[in-house]
Scaffold this active site. Structure first.
Site, short mmCIF file in Angstrom:
data_model
loop_
_atom_site.label_atom_id
_atom_site.label_comp_id
_atom_site.label_asym_id
_atom_site.label_seq_id
_atom_site.Cartn_x
_atom_site.Cartn_y
_atom_site.Cartn_z
N HIS A 140 0.80 -1.14 0.19
CA HIS A 140 0.10 0.04 -0.04
C HIS A 140 0.77 1.26 -0.04
O HIS A 140 2.05 1.17 0.53
CB HIS A 140 -0.79 0.00 1.30
CG HIS A 140 -1.68 0.98 1.42
ND1 HIS A 140 -1.66 2.34 1.83
CD2 HIS A 140 -3.29 0.83 1.20
CE1 HIS A 140 -2.75 2.94 1.83
NE2 HIS A 140 -3.55 2.27 1.42
N ASP A 217 3.18 -4.64 8.04
CA ASP A 217 1.65 -3.60 8.08
C ASP A 217 0.80 -4.79 8.06
O ASP A 217 0.26 -5.39 7.30
CB ASP A 217 1.85 -3.04 6.44
CG ASP A 217 0.60 -2.39 6.19
OD1 ASP A 217 -0.52 -2.87 6.90
OD2 ASP A 217 0.47 -1.73 5.17
N GLN A 220 -4.71 -5.22 6.81
CA GLN A 220 -5.56 -6.15 6.16
C GLN A 220 -5.43 -7.66 6.78
O GLN A 220 -6.04 -8.53 6.28
CB GLN A 220 -5.45 -6.22 4.84
CG GLN A 220 -5.31 -5.03 3.92
CD GLN A 220 -7.00 -4.39 4.07
OE1 GLN A 220 -7.99 -5.15 4.50
NE2 GLN A 220 -7.01 -2.96 3.85
N LYS A 243 -10.49 -0.66 10.41
CA LYS A 243 -10.56 -1.88 9.61
C LYS A 243 -10.93 -3.23 10.61
O LYS A 243 -11.05 -4.16 9.95
CB LYS A 243 -9.53 -2.01 8.80
CG LYS A 243 -8.93 -0.98 7.84
CD LYS A 243 -7.85 -1.36 6.98
CE LYS A 243 -7.37 -0.21 6.18
NZ LYS A 243 -8.11 0.37 5.11
#
Ligand code: C6P
Length: 423
Positions: A140, A217, A220, A243
């Site tokens: 990202h 990261d 997700q 999220k």
């Protein structure tokens, strides 16, 4: 149906299959009852942000109704209550990630700020001119640009692990990139554009073999699977509350205490000090050294409620249900003539990106929207992924545990409609 993704057959969450009462769970999310364009909402944009259960909404309401005060400052009743709620949430995050200590949990605005904090504080302290930082081709922008800025500022070089046509990292190429100049590795645990679950344990082991720290990261990953930072042995891990069924504007940076201890503050201000004079400031201990200014107290408390909620649902049950959904959707969509799935890694979580020959993803998104389906169309803040696959954009469906096979059926029907309209 035979599982498409290897992950379904290998992991213990297989046993958790069918443990999820999705109809009951959906009752916890008020927004899922609403209609858009006169149609039942089918929310499949969970990688962008997830919906909030009533318990999170109520916690925010209750915080501002009954507890609102500043933390770590007052000696009055409300301030003590707010501080207890704030620090209680830190303890929840510690258990959620299985961190060794609560002082390793830093509250930040989100994944983006978590990465910027490390790039700035660790980077400016430990990376020098001529050094190298490794990221991957599926990052990202939040895990590209902070490192580019650092490299530009200090004269270091950014190296990129390539990916194959399925969207999987090439570990052999990574091994070739790792060398004595490598000072940091930062990769996504799960790709937001492709859904690939990266072999992060191997990446960490390989990096540590060269004495190089690793940031994951986890934006997700945490909504879809159990994460254990001690088991992974990552040096830093970051994610966003919004999220994870919590509020926007709040997130977490986990860091190993010995690294955080060695890093200078990222921002200066209230709460991050122990003594200030004009000659010199002594910084506060961890984690406060990295939490300058009044924090997003309500956000932290709300995120704590979200963590309680999903812990109650169960990470294994969530992973099993979503894997079933992903398999089901992959099977159905891949049978549609002209539709191509972008991101066909063996291990995937949550995300299904696709293109349809001759139809722009924005047109797909627009027709789906009129049918009540919320998906994302675009580059998903991962432009290099689009360049790698030679597409300007994709249509992206992303799941949460409240999604159902009936919603996938609605998606398939709507995609056929798109082809009717534009095909
Ligand atoms: N991806 C998506 O639709 P923030 O904005 O700080 O909460 O998260 C940034 C971020 C970092 N890493 C990954 C892997 C991400 O997916 C995201 C956010 C959203 O895919 C919004 S662009």
């Amino acid at each position: 149906m035979k599982a498409v993704h290897e992950v379904t057959t290998r992991e213990p969450w297989k046993q958790a299959r069918a443990a999820l009462d999705v109809a009951r769970i959906r009752e916890d999310f008020p927004i899922l009852k609403r209609k858009v364009h006169g149609k039942a909402l089918v929310y499949l944009d969970n990688a962008a942000t997830t919906q909030k259960p009533k318990v999170v909404i109520d916690t925010l309401h209750n915080y501002y109704t009954a507890e609102n005060s500043n933390v770590h400052r007052g000696i009055h009743f409300l301030s003590e209550q707010a501080t207890a709620a704030y620090e209680g949430a830190r303890a929840k995050v510690k258990s959620f990630l299985n961190a060794a200590e609560t002082r390793e949990i830093i509250f930040v605005r989100g994944t983006t700020e978590g990465i910027n904090l490390v790039a700035h504080s660790y980077g400016h302290t430990f990376v020098e001119e001529g050094d190298e930082i490794i990221i991957s081709a599926m990052e990202h922008h939040s895990n590209i640009v902070p490192w580019q800025i650092l490299c530009e500022q200090i004269g270091a070089t950014l190296r990129v692990i390539p990916i194959n046509h399925n969207g999987e990292l090439l570990l052999d190429e990574f091994a070739k990139l790792l060398n004595a100049r490598t000072k940091f590795v930062s990769v996504a645990h799960v790709s937001n554009a492709l859904g690939t679950v990266n072999p992060v344990k191997e990446i960490i082991e390989m990096s540590h073999g060269e004495g190089v720290p690793v940031l994951l990261d986890g934006a997700q990953a945490v909504p879809h699977m159990r994460v254990d930072v001690q088991e992974l042995d990552c040096d830093f891990y970051t994610f966003s509350g919004h999220k994870l069924f919590g509020p926007t504007g709040i997130g977490v940076l986990y860091g190993k205490a010995k690294l955080l201890e060695a890093m200078p503050p990222y921002q200066g201000g209230g709460d991050m000090i122990s003594l200030v004079t004009f000659e010199k400031t002594h910084y506060n201990e961890l984690p406060y050294k990295f939490e300058a200014g009044t924090p997003h107290i309500a956000g932290v408390v709300g995120m704590g409620a979200a963590i309680d909620y999903i812990t109650g649902v169960g990470a294994d049950a969530i992973a099993a249900h979503e894997c079933e959904l992903l398999d089901y959707a992959t099977g159905k969509l891949s049978r549609i003539p002209g539709l191509k799935i972008i991101g066909t890694a063996k291990k995937k979580a949550g995300v299904l990106s696709f293109v349809i020959e001759g139809i722009h993803p924005h047109d797909i998104g627009t027709v789906l929207d009129r049918e009540g389906l919320a998906i994302r169309a675009g580059h998903h803040c991962a432009m290099p992924v689009m360049q790698r696959f030679g597409v300007p954009a994709t249509a992206r469906v992303s799941f949460a545990f409240y999604n159902t096979k009936e919603e996938v059926d609605a998606l398939v029907k709507a995609v056929h409609k798109v082809i009717e309209v534009f095909g």
